[in-house]
Scaffold this active site. Sequence first.
Site, PDB file in Angstrom:
ATOM      1  N   ASP A   1      37.653  14.256 -17.693  1.00 46.73           N
ATOM      2  CA  ASP A   1      39.085  14.307 -18.003  1.00 46.73           C
ATOM      3  C   ASP A   1      39.418  15.398 -19.010  1.00 46.73           C
ATOM      4  O   ASP A   1      38.532  15.976 -19.645  1.00 46.73           O
ATOM      5  CB  ASP A   1      39.555  12.935 -18.526  1.00 46.73           C
ATOM      6  CG  ASP A   1      38.535  12.266 -19.446  1.00 46.73           C
ATOM      7  OD1 ASP A   1      37.731  12.986 -20.048  1.00 46.73           O
ATOM      8  OD2 ASP A   1      38.562  11.036 -19.548  1.00 46.73           O
ATOM      9  N   ASN A   3      39.736  -0.602 -24.404  1.00 47.69           N
ATOM     10  CA  ASN A   3      40.607  -1.312 -23.455  1.00 47.69           C
ATOM     11  C   ASN A   3      40.004  -1.296 -22.041  1.00 47.69           C
ATOM     12  O   ASN A   3      40.704  -1.567 -21.077  1.00 47.69           O
ATOM     13  CB  ASN A   3      42.008  -0.693 -23.430  1.00 47.69           C
ATOM     14  CG  ASN A   3      42.018   0.709 -22.831  1.00 47.69           C
ATOM     15  OD1 ASN A   3      40.960   1.294 -22.562  1.00 47.69           O
ATOM     16  ND2 ASN A   3      43.196   1.264 -22.605  1.00 47.69           N
ATOM     17  N   HIS A  12      38.923   1.285 -20.292  1.00 50.71           N
ATOM     18  CA  HIS A  12      39.113   2.449 -19.415  1.00 50.71           C
ATOM     19  C   HIS A  12      37.798   3.186 -19.203  1.00 50.71           C
ATOM     20  O   HIS A  12      36.900   3.143 -20.052  1.00 50.71           O
ATOM     21  CB  HIS A  12      40.234   3.381 -19.917  1.00 50.71           C
ATOM     22  CG  HIS A  12      39.919   4.192 -21.134  1.00 50.71           C
ATOM     23  ND1 HIS A  12      40.860   4.483 -22.096  1.00 50.71           N
ATOM     24  CD2 HIS A  12      38.780   4.796 -21.574  1.00 50.71           C
ATOM     25  CE1 HIS A  12      40.321   5.231 -23.048  1.00 50.71           C
ATOM     26  NE2 HIS A  12      39.063   5.429 -22.753  1.00 50.71           N
ATOM     27  N   GLU A  58      43.271   4.025 -16.914  1.00 51.56           N
ATOM     28  CA  GLU A  58      43.742   2.997 -17.831  1.00 51.56           C
ATOM     29  C   GLU A  58      43.990   1.682 -17.089  1.00 51.56           C
ATOM     30  O   GLU A  58      44.218   1.693 -15.871  1.00 51.56           O
ATOM     31  CB  GLU A  58      45.075   3.455 -18.455  1.00 51.56           C
ATOM     32  CG  GLU A  58      44.946   4.712 -19.320  1.00 51.56           C
ATOM     33  CD  GLU A  58      44.388   4.428 -20.721  1.00 51.56           C
ATOM     34  OE1 GLU A  58      43.477   3.583 -20.861  1.00 51.56           O
ATOM     35  OE2 GLU A  58      44.866   5.073 -21.664  1.00 51.56           O
TER      36      GLU A  58
HETATM   37  C1  F6R Z   1      36.330  10.809 -22.387  1.00 50.85           C
HETATM   38  C2  F6R Z   1      36.329   9.607 -21.550  1.00 50.85           C
HETATM   39  C3  F6R Z   1      36.691   8.297 -22.165  1.00 50.85           C
HETATM   40  C4  F6R Z   1      35.727   7.917 -23.301  1.00 50.85           C
HETATM   41  C5  F6R Z   1      36.150   6.593 -23.919  1.00 50.85           C
HETATM   42  C6  F6R Z   1      35.252   6.189 -25.073  1.00 50.85           C
HETATM   43  O1  F6R Z   1      36.000  11.931 -21.626  1.00 50.85           O
HETATM   44  O2  F6R Z   1      36.080   9.680 -20.391  1.00 50.85           O
HETATM   45  O3  F6R Z   1      36.667   7.303 -21.185  1.00 50.85           O
HETATM   46  O4  F6R Z   1      34.434   7.823 -22.802  1.00 50.85           O
HETATM   47  O5  F6R Z   1      37.470   6.695 -24.388  1.00 50.85           O
HETATM   48  O6  F6R Z   1      35.440   7.114 -26.111  1.00 50.85           O
HETATM   49  P1  F6R Z   1      34.504   7.079 -27.399  1.00 50.85           P
HETATM   50  O7  F6R Z   1      33.142   7.441 -26.933  1.00 50.85           O
HETATM   51  O8  F6R Z   1      35.093   8.155 -28.297  1.00 50.85           O
HETATM   52  O9  F6R Z   1      34.589   5.715 -27.964  1.00 50.85           O
END
Ligand code: F6R
Length: 249
Positions: A67, A136, A138, A143
């Site tokens: 992303d 959450n 995702h 989301e």
């Molecule tokens: C980012 C992504 C998100 C993160 C998730 C966890 O490229 O794909 O799904 O993996 O938000 O983020 P952290 O590792 O910062 O807790």
Amino acid sequence: MKVRVTETYEDMSDAALALIMDQIRIKPDAVLGLAAGSTPLLLYKKMGEAARDKTIDFSRIRTFNLDEYIGLAPDNPQSYHYFMKKQLFDALGLPPEHTMMPDGMADDIAAECARYGAMIEAAGGIDLLVLGIGSNTHIGFNEPGPAFVPETHVVELSDATRQANSRFFKSVDDTPRWAVSMGIRDIMFAKNILLLASGAGKTEALWKAVCGDITPMAPASILQLHRNVLVLADKAAAARLQRNESEAD
Ligand code: F6R
């Protein structure tokens, strides 16, 4: 889903590195899918060290990131382009044509989504996809919502995600509202998936991913339907899974 619980974040990162190296030994031109964010930071550092020490040759791999924020240029320090270059790509010495990321600055963002999805397909799909998980639930920036979105798409980030990611920005208001993300089909077509989870902030999300109902309200739960998912979690993130195990004994 297989779940492996490690004592520490560092052990989790070492285990992830070993799996990535195994993948590259089997297929030197492997296609890796990658997440940005805090969870894989130590893994990326260790990959950089492995490249420096010539433990493994990363030169032929290609990568697709999950992303990118819309409206952040690649040289913006808050963009995932910038993050990946600084945290991993420079250390691996990968040329830009080996490191694919959605272009959050594209004039025609719908065309960019289609282009990105087609590029993943043209590369033969992802051999090993490294995922983090949002608190959450995702994955990528898919989301919680009423339906899974299959293809690469524009996402309006939830308040929870903007709140969580505001740690990288001046404030929540400063945190982008929109992003481009691989869709659930892009993710589920990966041949192997490695889901990383670290810390107490992920305990509930990880439990929902592994043990909860399969529902778009908990996007990571779809991974229960994939053949080759390994969850690598440190003790803190796996606390509720382990509680369930001991309750079952
Ligand atoms: C980012 C992504 C998100 C993160 C998730 C966890 O490229 O794909 O799904 O993996 O938000 O983020 P952290 O590792 O910062 O807790």
